[in-house]
Enzyme design. Structure first.
Site, PDB file in Angstrom:
ATOM      1  N   PHE A 147       0.863  -1.188   0.000  1.00 18.76           N
ATOM      2  CA  PHE A 147       0.000   0.000   0.000  1.00 18.76           C
ATOM      3  C   PHE A 147       0.893   1.230   0.000  1.00 18.76           C
ATOM      4  O   PHE A 147       1.618   1.475   0.961  1.00 18.76           O
ATOM      5  CB  PHE A 147      -0.959   0.056   1.197  1.00 18.76           C
ATOM      6  CG  PHE A 147      -1.848   1.277   1.107  1.00 18.76           C
ATOM      7  CD1 PHE A 147      -3.011   1.242   0.359  1.00 18.76           C
ATOM      8  CD2 PHE A 147      -1.483   2.477   1.704  1.00 18.76           C
ATOM      9  CE1 PHE A 147      -3.813   2.387   0.229  1.00 18.76           C
ATOM     10  CE2 PHE A 147      -2.280   3.619   1.577  1.00 18.76           C
ATOM     11  CZ  PHE A 147      -3.435   3.571   0.837  1.00 18.76           C
ATOM     12  N   ASP A 232       9.258   2.927   2.176  1.00 19.88           N
ATOM     13  CA  ASP A 232       8.052   3.695   2.499  1.00 19.88           C
ATOM     14  C   ASP A 232       7.769   3.523   3.988  1.00 19.88           C
ATOM     15  O   ASP A 232       7.221   2.515   4.419  1.00 19.88           O
ATOM     16  CB  ASP A 232       6.870   3.213   1.650  1.00 19.88           C
ATOM     17  CG  ASP A 232       5.595   4.006   1.930  1.00 19.88           C
ATOM     18  OD1 ASP A 232       5.557   4.739   2.927  1.00 19.88           O
ATOM     19  OD2 ASP A 232       4.633   3.865   1.146  1.00 19.88           O
ATOM     20  N   LYS A 261       2.174  11.011   7.235  1.00 23.80           N
ATOM     21  CA  LYS A 261       1.299  10.779   8.390  1.00 23.80           C
ATOM     22  C   LYS A 261       1.747  11.540   9.651  1.00 23.80           C
ATOM     23  O   LYS A 261       1.448  12.717   9.770  1.00 23.80           O
ATOM     24  CB  LYS A 261       1.152   9.286   8.622  1.00 23.80           C
ATOM     25  CG  LYS A 261       0.375   8.627   7.452  1.00 23.80           C
ATOM     26  CD  LYS A 261      -0.279   7.304   7.806  1.00 23.80           C
ATOM     27  CE  LYS A 261      -1.329   6.936   6.775  1.00 23.80           C
ATOM     28  NZ  LYS A 261      -0.858   6.044   5.721  1.00 23.80           N
TER      29      LYS A 261
END
Ligand SMILES: *Cc1c(COP(=O)(O)O)cnc(C)c1O
Length: 408
Positions: A147, A232, A261
């Site tokens: 993802f 990531d 985030k």
């Protein structure tokens, strides 16, 4: 924490969304109106322990005082300049983020998906300018069940049919290999390979932790084959796993690390690519950018986030409380839990499908005053703010035990 006076109930607000809001989410039926620390309060004043923490965007809890103060101070001085001009907050943000992560340079962006796109562009540019890959031939090796976000390029190399179907045609240049499989990765890398792009722990896939040695193996392989390692860490980074970065568990330093985030402190979207001068140095003026990237408000909040992480306190809390989480979940194995994976304050919990779907369990937890979210099928992801107390964490695990063993 006082919720504003509402003229509409939770149920009315949920109904009001239906005709006007695109249906790209299926939220739990809770309408949050205010929050502080690890707790949120709904329109009717019911309190819930937040065991999702904005998918790790709220690592420091809701409205951490130091972050709110940094934001307020900046709101009163300067919020946006665009990168057409310098702003007085960006140098310190870049210096301290580079220092914290042990890298040379920083490329500030806004959302996680933009950091991923930026990482892809940097890797391709590096492949053409430095490695000497023929024009438009660069490839990037990614993992199945990844993802990395929602842009058309990114969903093009997703293996999740719901994320992809109906959104093609997709950008070429990606090769998908199984996660946690170094031999498959080695076979996929050739002279055209610009980079390997992986999550050190696959969050959305259900907190999938690769075998010990995998990340070090990816580092060794990419170095030997002459391509970049792009990690990531948008969800795994910034304290979540008990270290600043999840790759630190294997002592690995990737060429590029993607952050997002929690970098925005739960206040504004802030993302960044950090990495070596050899790679980030390939960009020249005009080749990449973002109107909001590196804006003074984002830089001020991001700097305050880095300042919290510089203390090491949050990484230590995640590691210590992670033991409580792990022990609590271990107790539940065979009692509604069929298995789990955990590192730091982050767990993917596989529920016995006979008891309920992940969605049903999340709804039952909600009624017990605990907010969590299912990922795939019967897996629930737990990722509380790193500010959660041991007592709150035990109480959340107690609620999980209750919904699994007593039904509802
Ligand atoms: C959330 C996430 C992204 C995308 O971030 P957005 O801010 O939603 O664009 C990318 N990679 C990982 C690992 C993520 O968890």
């Amino acid at each position: 924490m006082t919720a504003p006076a509402h003229t509409r109930s939770s149920a009315e607000l949920i109904r009001a969304e239906e005709p006007v809001l695109a249906h790209n989410y299926h939220p739990l039926p809770v309408v949050v109106a205010s929050a502080e620390g690890a707790w949120v309060e709904d329109v009717e004043g019911r309190r819930y322990l937040d065991m999702l923490a904005g998918y790790s965007a709220l690592n420091f809890g809701h409205r951490h005082p130091a972050l709110i103060e940094a934001a307020h101070r900046q709101l009163d001085r300067l919020t946006l300049t665009s990168r057409a001009f310098h702003n007085d907050r960006l140098a310190e943000f870049a210096e301290r983020l580079a220092e914290l992560t042990g890298h040379d340079m920083v490329l500030p962006m806004n959302t996680g998906a933009e950091a991923v796109e930026s990482g892809i562009k940097l890797a391709r540019k590096w492949a053409y300018d430095v490695k000497g890959v023929p024009a438009d031939r660069a490839t990037i090796v990614v993992a199945a069940d990844n993802f990395h976000g929602r842009t058309t390029t990114i969903v093009g190399f997703s293996t999740d049919e719901t994320a992809r179907t109906g959104f093609g045609p997709f950008a070429p240049g990606f090769r998908i290999v199984p996660y946690n499989d170094l031999a498959a990765m080695e076979a996929a890398i050739d002279d055209t390979t610009a980079a390997v792009l992986i999550e050190p722990i696959q969050g959305e896939a259900g907190v999938i932790i690769p075998d010990d040695g995998y990340l070090a193996g990816v580092r060794e392989l990419t170095r030997r084959k002459g391509c970049l390692f792009v990690a990531d860490e948008i969800q795994s980074g910034l304290g979540r796993t008990g270290r600043t970065l999840a790759v630190e568990h294997e002592g690995v330093v990737p060429d590029l690390v993607l952050l997002g985030k929690a970098l925005g402190g739960g206040i504004v979207p802030v993302s960044a690519v950090v990495g070596s001068r050899e790679v980030l140095g390939v960009l020249r003026p005009g080749e990449h950018g973002s109107t909001f990237g590196g804006n003074p408000l984002a830089a001020a909040v991001g700097t305050a986030v880095v300042e919290l992480l510089e203390t090491g306190e949050f990484q230590a809390r995640a590691a210590e409380l992670g033991v409580i989480l792990r022990d609590g979940l271990t107790e539940l194995v065979g009692r509604g839990v069929v298995g789990f994976r955990a590192r730091g304050l982050w767990a993917g919990v596989d529920i016995d499908p006979a008891i309920g779907t992940g969605r049903e369990i999340s709804e039952r937890l909600m009624r017990e005053g605990v907010l969590a979210k299912d990922t795939h099928g019967s897996t629930i992801r737990l990722a509380p703010p790193l500010t959660v107390t041991a007592e709150e964490l035990r109480s959340a695990i107690g609620s999980l035990e209750k919904v699994l063993t007593q039904g509802a």
